[in-house]
Design a protein around this motif. Structure first.
Motif, PDB file in Angstrom:
ATOM      1  N   ALA A   1     -33.494  -3.185  55.173  1.00 56.73           N
ATOM      2  CA  ALA A   1     -32.100  -3.639  55.365  1.00 56.73           C
ATOM      3  C   ALA A   1     -31.567  -2.644  56.266  1.00 56.73           C
ATOM      4  O   ALA A   1     -30.725  -3.315  57.320  1.00 56.73           O
ATOM      5  N   ARG A   2     -32.099  -1.426  56.327  1.00 53.05           N
ATOM      6  CA  ARG A   2     -31.018  -0.614  57.162  1.00 53.05           C
ATOM      7  C   ARG A   2     -31.544  -0.713  58.772  1.00 53.05           C
ATOM      8  O   ARG A   2     -30.799  -1.037  59.924  1.00 53.05           O
ATOM      9  N   LEU A   3     -32.330  -1.278  58.965  1.00 50.33           N
ATOM     10  CA  LEU A   3     -33.572  -1.209  60.318  1.00 50.33           C
ATOM     11  C   LEU A   3     -33.159  -2.590  60.780  1.00 50.33           C
ATOM     12  O   LEU A   3     -32.908  -3.050  62.375  1.00 50.33           O
ATOM     13  N   TYR A   4     -33.594  -3.455  60.011  1.00 51.33           N
ATOM     14  CA  TYR A   4     -32.988  -5.197  60.241  1.00 51.33           C
ATOM     15  C   TYR A   4     -32.197  -5.276  60.937  1.00 51.33           C
ATOM     16  O   TYR A   4     -31.295  -6.126  61.382  1.00 51.33           O
ATOM     17  N   GLY A   5     -30.783  -4.470  59.602  1.00 48.49           N
ATOM     18  CA  GLY A   5     -29.171  -4.703  60.072  1.00 48.49           C
ATOM     19  C   GLY A   5     -29.080  -4.248  60.924  1.00 48.49           C
ATOM     20  O   GLY A   5     -27.726  -4.356  62.101  1.00 48.49           O
ATOM     21  N   LEU A   6     -29.748  -2.740  62.432  1.00 50.52           N
ATOM     22  CA  LEU A   6     -29.855  -3.209  63.708  1.00 50.52           C
ATOM     23  C   LEU A   6     -29.565  -3.982  64.619  1.00 50.52           C
ATOM     24  O   LEU A   6     -29.265  -3.982  65.662  1.00 50.52           O
ATOM     25  N   LEU A   7     -30.200  -5.055  64.677  1.00 52.58           N
ATOM     26  CA  LEU A   7     -30.621  -5.948  65.235  1.00 52.58           C
ATOM     27  C   LEU A   7     -29.011  -7.169  64.988  1.00 52.58           C
ATOM     28  O   LEU A   7     -28.018  -7.224  63.593  1.00 52.58           O
ATOM     29  N   PRO A   8     -28.613  -7.916  65.954  1.00 54.47           N
ATOM     30  CA  PRO A   8     -27.575  -8.773  65.712  1.00 54.47           C
ATOM     31  C   PRO A   8     -28.302 -10.047  64.132  1.00 54.47           C
ATOM     32  O   PRO A   8     -29.415  -9.958  64.163  1.00 54.47           O
ATOM     33  N   GLY A   9     -27.235 -10.786  63.828  1.00 49.64           N
ATOM     34  CA  GLY A   9     -27.723 -11.010  62.544  1.00 49.64           C
ATOM     35  C   GLY A   9     -28.643 -11.318  62.450  1.00 49.64           C
ATOM     36  O   GLY A   9     -29.478 -11.612  62.002  1.00 49.64           O
ATOM     37  N   ALA A  10     -28.800 -13.251  63.544  1.00 56.07           N
ATOM     38  CA  ALA A  10     -29.454 -13.679  62.569  1.00 56.07           C
ATOM     39  C   ALA A  10     -31.139 -13.237  63.666  1.00 56.07           C
ATOM     40  O   ALA A  10     -32.511 -13.533  63.077  1.00 56.07           O
ATOM     41  N   GLU A  11     -30.483 -12.497  64.970  1.00 51.87           N
ATOM     42  CA  GLU A  11     -31.871 -11.946  64.980  1.00 51.87           C
ATOM     43  C   GLU A  11     -33.479 -10.942  64.051  1.00 51.87           C
ATOM     44  O   GLU A  11     -34.349 -10.542  63.785  1.00 51.87           O
ATOM     45  N   GLY A  12     -31.626 -10.052  63.392  1.00 60.46           N
ATOM     46  CA  GLY A  12     -32.600  -9.505  62.169  1.00 60.46           C
ATOM     47  C   GLY A  12     -33.597  -9.716  61.120  1.00 60.46           C
ATOM     48  O   GLY A  12     -34.384  -9.475  61.198  1.00 60.46           O
ATOM     49  N   GLN A  13     -31.988 -11.533  60.592  1.00 58.55           N
ATOM     50  CA  GLN A  13     -32.821 -12.098  60.240  1.00 58.55           C
ATOM     51  C   GLN A  13     -34.210 -12.866  59.919  1.00 58.55           C
ATOM     52  O   GLN A  13     -35.269 -12.718  59.053  1.00 58.55           O
ATOM     53  N   ARG A  14     -34.577 -12.821  60.933  1.00 56.07           N
ATOM     54  CA  ARG A  14     -36.290 -13.528  61.097  1.00 56.07           C
ATOM     55  C   ARG A  14     -36.930 -12.248  61.140  1.00 56.07           C
ATOM     56  O   ARG A  14     -37.806 -13.073  60.857  1.00 56.07           O
ATOM     57  N   LEU A  15     -37.204 -11.745  62.034  1.00 61.26           N
ATOM     58  CA  LEU A  15     -37.841  -9.998  61.994  1.00 61.26           C
ATOM     59  C   LEU A  15     -37.922  -9.993  60.026  1.00 61.26           C
ATOM     60  O   LEU A  15     -38.924  -9.906  60.223  1.00 61.26           O
ATOM     61  N   ARG A  16     -36.541 -10.328  59.767  1.00 61.75           N
ATOM     62  CA  ARG A  16     -36.672  -9.012  58.329  1.00 61.75           C
ATOM     63  C   ARG A  16     -37.812 -11.074  57.795  1.00 61.75           C
ATOM     64  O   ARG A  16     -38.439 -10.624  55.715  1.00 61.75           O
ATOM     65  N   ALA A  17     -37.180 -11.887  57.888  1.00 61.57           N
ATOM     66  CA  ALA A  17     -38.634 -13.004  57.141  1.00 61.57           C
ATOM     67  C   ALA A  17     -39.750 -12.702  56.950  1.00 61.57           C
ATOM     68  O   ALA A  17     -40.852 -12.883  56.418  1.00 61.57           O
ATOM     69  N   LEU A  18     -40.625 -12.530  58.247  1.00 64.79           N
ATOM     70  CA  LEU A  18     -41.493 -12.117  59.202  1.00 64.79           C
ATOM     71  C   LEU A  18     -41.975 -10.509  58.106  1.00 64.79           C
ATOM     72  O   LEU A  18     -43.089 -11.438  57.305  1.00 64.79           O
ATOM     73  N   TRP A  19     -41.112 -10.458  57.498  1.00 63.69           N
ATOM     74  CA  TRP A  19     -42.007  -9.370  57.104  1.00 63.69           C
ATOM     75  C   TRP A  19     -41.756  -9.343  55.614  1.00 63.69           C
ATOM     76  O   TRP A  19     -43.070  -9.421  54.356  1.00 63.69           O
ATOM     77  N   ASP A  20     -40.675 -10.504  55.239  1.00 62.39           N
ATOM     78  CA  ASP A  20     -41.578 -11.184  53.615  1.00 62.39           C
ATOM     79  C   ASP A  20     -41.574 -12.057  53.569  1.00 62.39           C
ATOM     80  O   ASP A  20     -42.694 -11.760  51.991  1.00 62.39           O
ATOM     81  N   GLU A  21     -42.382 -12.827  54.368  1.00 58.19           N
ATOM     82  CA  GLU A  21     -43.690 -13.952  54.882  1.00 58.19           C
ATOM     83  C   GLU A  21     -45.213 -12.694  54.566  1.00 58.19           C
ATOM     84  O   GLU A  21     -45.793 -13.573  53.728  1.00 58.19           O
TER      85      GLU A  21
END
Lengths: 199, 199
Positions: free
Chosen positions: B103-123
């Motif tokens: 949440a902290r690290l991917y939250g550093l990025l602009p919203g949709a971009e952070g969510q895309r990388l976070r989704a990769l980690w979740d996957e």
């Protein structure tokens, strides 16, 4: 070690050999100052630059940029890292050493697979495709960012002036992405202005 | 540092923060014994495993496997590396720390971009797609290869038996690629057999 198929055995041998890139040290220091950066972790960092800065390179195939960056320093396992700001480099001798390294290292893989990776490295070096230009620009941008974060870094080590930074880093970074270079320019100017104010 | 656009500024801040993954140390030693591996260079090595071992995962989107592996350890910047063979791990507590880190690290990025990388980690973590299963299998295979190259490595550090290696590494590696697991099995069996012969 032995392995069941010759092709798999060669792939595993190549991957085992790649281990050595973790021990090739670069001039850049880690931001925490604990040690110099190595070429393996540098390659990872650059691949992340490509993923994250893709919006600044519209139309570029980011997947291939990532592949270019993952392989771009592998020849250093044999040829070593050549400091970017080092004066008096013998470019012909460096190219010869890197070509010999590429032949040996990519030759560890099954023929067509080694040729594919070697072609990626050739593409990066030639810097003619949009993907290779973006990759090259990121390879220049990352040390700039590290130097800014360490208040000078290798610029101080090699007594590099503001004009030299602008002249050496400008064309490759601007060729990769004008807005990345605009941002880098602001940061570089601010860094050297603060230095002059301290002097 | 300041930067012209807010989105670019956030991307550069995230990339600067990634620097810290170079200082997260793993249990595995480098093959030359000089120091422990860090999670940044490990991530690069795994991305190369994906590129080179792709022929053993037909139908898998290797580009996405590479992205999964590039991001798979980023949460360790806050949460640290958890040794694979460590007994008595508090899995719920580890998951909580890693989720907060994401949440902290991917939250550093602009919203949709952070969510895309976070989704990769979740996957990657869920290990349900063919790409995530292949990535997870490679993440198990690489330390096996390092342990074989260092004649025991972390298996000796944690007193791991042949049966434990087979039980812990078998399902994820076989799930990624049956022929990679067949090859790894031969190598693991040969390593422990040689150990018994020396004893």
């Amino acid at each position: 070690m032995t392995a069941p198929s010759d092709a798999l055995s060669r792939r595993l041998s190549f991957l085992a050999e790649l281990e050595k890139l973790k021990s090739v040290t670069r001039q850049s220091r880690l931001v925490d100052g604990s040690r110099n950066e190595n070429s393996a972790e540098h390659s990872w960092h650059l691949a992340m630059f490509a993923m994250v800065l893709a919006p600044h390179a519209p139309g570029v195939d980011v997947g291939r940029v990532i592949e270019l960056l993952l392989v771009h320093d592998i020849v250093e396992i044999d040829a070593g890292d050549v400091p970017y700001h080092l004066a008096g480099k013998d470019l012909a001798k460096i190219a010869e050493a890197e070509n010999a390294a590429a032949a040996r290292l990519y030759g560890l893989l099954p023929g067509a697979e080694g040729q594919r990776l070697r072609a990626l490295w050739d593409e990066f070096e030639a810097a003619e495709t949009p993907e290779a230009r973006f990759a090259k620009g990121l390879d220049r941008l990352q040390p700039v960012l590290l130097n800014l974060m360490t208040d000078g870094g290798t610029w101080d080590d090699f007594a590099v002036t503001e004009e030299q930074v602008m002249a050496r880093c400008g064309p490759p970074i601007e060729g990769a992405s004008p807005d990345l270079w605009a941002a880098a320019t602001d940061l570089i100017r601010a860094h050297f202005a603060a230095r002059r104010a301290d002097a």
